[in-house]
Design a protein around this motif. Structure first.
Motif, mmCIF file in Angstrom:
data_model
loop_
_atom_site.group_PDB
_atom_site.id
_atom_site.type_symbol
_atom_site.label_atom_id
_atom_site.label_comp_id
_atom_site.label_asym_id
_atom_site.label_seq_id
_atom_site.Cartn_x
_atom_site.Cartn_y
_atom_site.Cartn_z
ATOM 1 N N ASP A 133 50.943 -0.701 38.819
ATOM 2 C CA ASP A 133 50.650 -2.134 38.895
ATOM 3 C C ASP A 133 51.286 -2.681 40.169
ATOM 4 O O ASP A 133 52.402 -2.289 40.541
ATOM 5 N N TYR A 134 50.572 -3.594 40.820
ATOM 6 C CA TYR A 134 51.069 -4.131 42.084
ATOM 7 C C TYR A 134 52.334 -4.961 41.892
ATOM 8 O O TYR A 134 53.118 -5.141 42.835
ATOM 9 N N THR A 135 52.585 -5.481 40.677
ATOM 10 C CA THR A 135 53.790 -6.284 40.455
ATOM 11 C C THR A 135 55.048 -5.431 40.365
ATOM 12 O O THR A 135 56.165 -5.964 40.429
ATOM 13 N N LYS A 136 54.904 -4.124 40.227
ATOM 14 C CA LYS A 136 56.074 -3.267 40.026
ATOM 15 C C LYS A 136 56.817 -2.950 41.326
ATOM 16 O O LYS A 136 57.903 -2.373 41.294
ATOM 17 N N GLY A 137 56.241 -3.288 42.451
ATOM 18 C CA GLY A 137 56.947 -3.115 43.714
ATOM 19 C C GLY A 137 57.158 -1.663 44.112
ATOM 20 O O GLY A 137 58.136 -1.343 44.789
ATOM 21 N N ILE A 138 56.238 -0.792 43.736
ATOM 22 C CA ILE A 138 56.417 0.635 44.029
ATOM 23 C C ILE A 138 56.366 0.897 45.531
ATOM 24 O O ILE A 138 57.192 1.653 46.073
ATOM 25 N N LEU A 139 55.418 0.286 46.242
ATOM 26 C CA LEU A 139 55.320 0.488 47.684
ATOM 27 C C LEU A 139 56.573 -0.021 48.394
ATOM 28 O O LEU A 139 57.095 0.624 49.307
ATOM 29 N N GLU A 140 57.061 -1.177 47.972
ATOM 30 C CA GLU A 140 58.272 -1.732 48.571
ATOM 31 C C GLU A 140 59.474 -0.830 48.301
ATOM 32 O O GLU A 140 60.345 -0.660 49.162
ATOM 33 N N ARG A 141 59.533 -0.246 47.111
ATOM 34 C CA ARG A 141 60.641 0.652 46.760
ATOM 35 C C ARG A 141 60.611 1.914 47.618
ATOM 36 O O ARG A 141 61.648 2.361 48.121
ATOM 37 N N LEU A 142 59.425 2.500 47.767
ATOM 38 C CA LEU A 142 59.303 3.695 48.591
ATOM 39 C C LEU A 142 59.666 3.394 50.046
ATOM 40 O O LEU A 142 60.322 4.199 50.717
ATOM 41 N N SER A 168 47.240 3.416 34.872
ATOM 42 C CA SER A 168 46.877 2.166 34.221
ATOM 43 C C SER A 168 45.741 1.506 34.984
ATOM 44 O O SER A 168 45.809 1.379 36.209
ATOM 45 N N ARG A 169 44.690 1.120 34.279
ATOM 46 C CA ARG A 169 43.602 0.297 34.837
ATOM 47 C C ARG A 169 42.987 0.887 36.100
ATOM 48 O O ARG A 169 42.617 0.158 37.024
ATOM 49 N N GLU A 170 42.880 2.189 36.150
ATOM 50 C CA GLU A 170 42.423 2.823 37.382
ATOM 51 C C GLU A 170 40.920 2.691 37.610
ATOM 52 O O GLU A 170 40.412 3.123 38.642
ATOM 53 N N GLU A 171 40.232 2.084 36.644
ATOM 54 C CA GLU A 171 38.812 1.793 36.877
ATOM 55 C C GLU A 171 38.639 0.544 37.725
ATOM 56 O O GLU A 171 37.542 0.256 38.233
ATOM 57 N N ILE A 172 39.725 -0.220 37.915
ATOM 58 C CA ILE A 172 39.693 -1.430 38.735
ATOM 59 C C ILE A 172 39.923 -1.039 40.194
ATOM 60 O O ILE A 172 40.880 -0.325 40.508
ATOM 61 N N GLU A 174 41.149 -2.442 42.839
ATOM 62 C CA GLU A 174 42.452 -2.743 43.436
ATOM 63 C C GLU A 174 43.519 -1.742 42.987
ATOM 64 O O GLU A 174 44.421 -1.387 43.772
ATOM 65 N N TYR A 175 43.432 -1.283 41.752
ATOM 66 C CA TYR A 175 44.406 -0.315 41.252
ATOM 67 C C TYR A 175 44.134 1.076 41.837
ATOM 68 O O TYR A 175 45.065 1.843 42.080
ATOM 69 N N LYS A 179 46.927 3.142 44.025
ATOM 70 C CA LYS A 179 47.284 4.548 43.792
ATOM 71 C C LYS A 179 47.189 5.342 45.091
ATOM 72 O O LYS A 179 48.092 6.136 45.424
ATOM 73 N N VAL A 180 46.123 5.130 45.842
ATOM 74 C CA VAL A 180 45.955 5.833 47.122
ATOM 75 C C VAL A 180 47.064 5.446 48.089
ATOM 76 O O VAL A 180 47.638 6.300 48.781
#
Length: 336
Positions: A133-142, A168-172, A174-175, A179-180
């Protein structure tokens, strides 16, 4: 929902729990049906939020967009009256089953923790666990971890990050793109810093069974829980509960609801400030055991005392006390 039930003659108590952050009035005012939404919520007898900030935001929005709103105190809760409606408003932080995560676990727990320890050798383990999920800040953490490796070069080869991303919600679309983007950034960092005997980031894109996840928690020296915004974030509480040895450090976003309860022990960070997150990670990895124990004991006491059973009891008790003449209560939870 409550308004529709009332129109059908439903008289029982109805409680509503808002699982996600409630925005401030400056954000909430963008909704064209802001007053209608607020009045719809006021048909509930009890409205619960995760944090005191959410309560303040809700009350501030009522005051701005619903005329003649009147507010009084009832114990730790507020009683709000407007347009002939009355509701009790309170803060009820959701939690976990402490004993479930503090238990020894099973063979999967032991095998997972042992395998991680053996594979990293003397290196410290930093753990991230998130739903995609974009709210989890994964890119910022990495990105912060990359800044850490750039800034504290002596830690190259001495720390390994394990990042679990639960699908999660990978049919959307934006998600899918998120992931990419995550996998691309992991590849870039590993390509830049890996050596024949060390990979900086190990990436897991799958659901992790609870007993196996407990092994990840036990093996981790530091948990990086850095959402951009989160109603609570139970990963932070699960990590603390899992560390019965009172070791380990929690680096926690100040924008997670859990920060309000765990501020006495966690290292709080702004996840948008990657340099500050990198600095806090350095402090966490170099923290002595005495300070780790002091901080972890405070957090584990909080999580143990205010567990999921306390949350359920306090919320339902509020509904029962509000209108004892009504025989039953119905609970609705919003958010995921």
């Amino acid at each position: 929902v409550a308004q529709s039930l009332r129109r059908r003659g439903f008289q029982n108590r109805i409680a509503y729990f808002n699982h996600i952050p409630f925005p401030g009035p400056d954000v909430f005012e963008a909704l064209p049906w802001r007053a209608e939404l607020l009045l719809g919520l006021m048909h509930y007898d009890v409205i619960g939020f995760q944090t005191s900030r959410d309560v303040r935001n809700f009350v501030a929005s009522l005051r701005r967009f619903v005329p003649d709103t009147r507010i009084s105190h009832l114990g730790k809760s507020l009683v709000v009256k407007t347009a002939g409606l009355s509701a009790a408003i309170g803060c009820y932080p959701v939690s976990i089953d402490f004993d479930e995560f503090a238990s020894a676990g099973n063979s999967a727990t032991v095998v997972t923790a042992g395998a991680i320890a053996q594979s990293v050798g003397e290196a410290k383990v930093v753990l991230g666990v998130d739903r995609l999920d974009y709210t989890k800040g994964i890119l910022e953490r990495l990105t912060a971890f990359r800044v850490f490796l750039q800034t504290y070069k002596e830690w190259q080869g001495r720390v390994t990050m394990l990042q679990i991303v639960i699908p999660s919600r990978e049919e959307i679309p934006e998600y899918k793109r998120l992931k990419v983007d995550i996998e691309t950034l992991v590849s870039e960092i590993n390509g830049e810093y890996s050596t024949p005997g060390w990979t900086p980031i190990r990436y897991f894109h799958r659901s992790i069974p609870r007993d196996e996840l407990l092994g990840f928690y036990r093996a981790a020296h530091v948990a990086l829980v850095t959402p951009l915004r989160d109603g609570m974030n139970l990963v932070a509480k699960e990590f603390c509960a899992a560390h019965a040895d009172n070791r380990g450090v929690l680096v926690l976003s100040e924008f997670a609801g859990a920060a309000e309860e765990l501020a006495t022990g966690a290292l709080l960070v702004n996840p948008n400030d990657t340099e500050a997150v990198a600095s806090s990670l350095y402090y966490a990895l170099t923290m002595d055991e005495a300070e780790q124990e002091q901080r972890m004991k405070l957090m584990r006491f909080t999580v143990r005392t205010y567990d999921v059973f306390h949350w359920a009891h306090s919320f339902t008790q509020e509904a029962s006390m509000l209108a004892p003449e009504k025989p039953e209560a119905i609970l609705r939870v919003a958010g995921d």
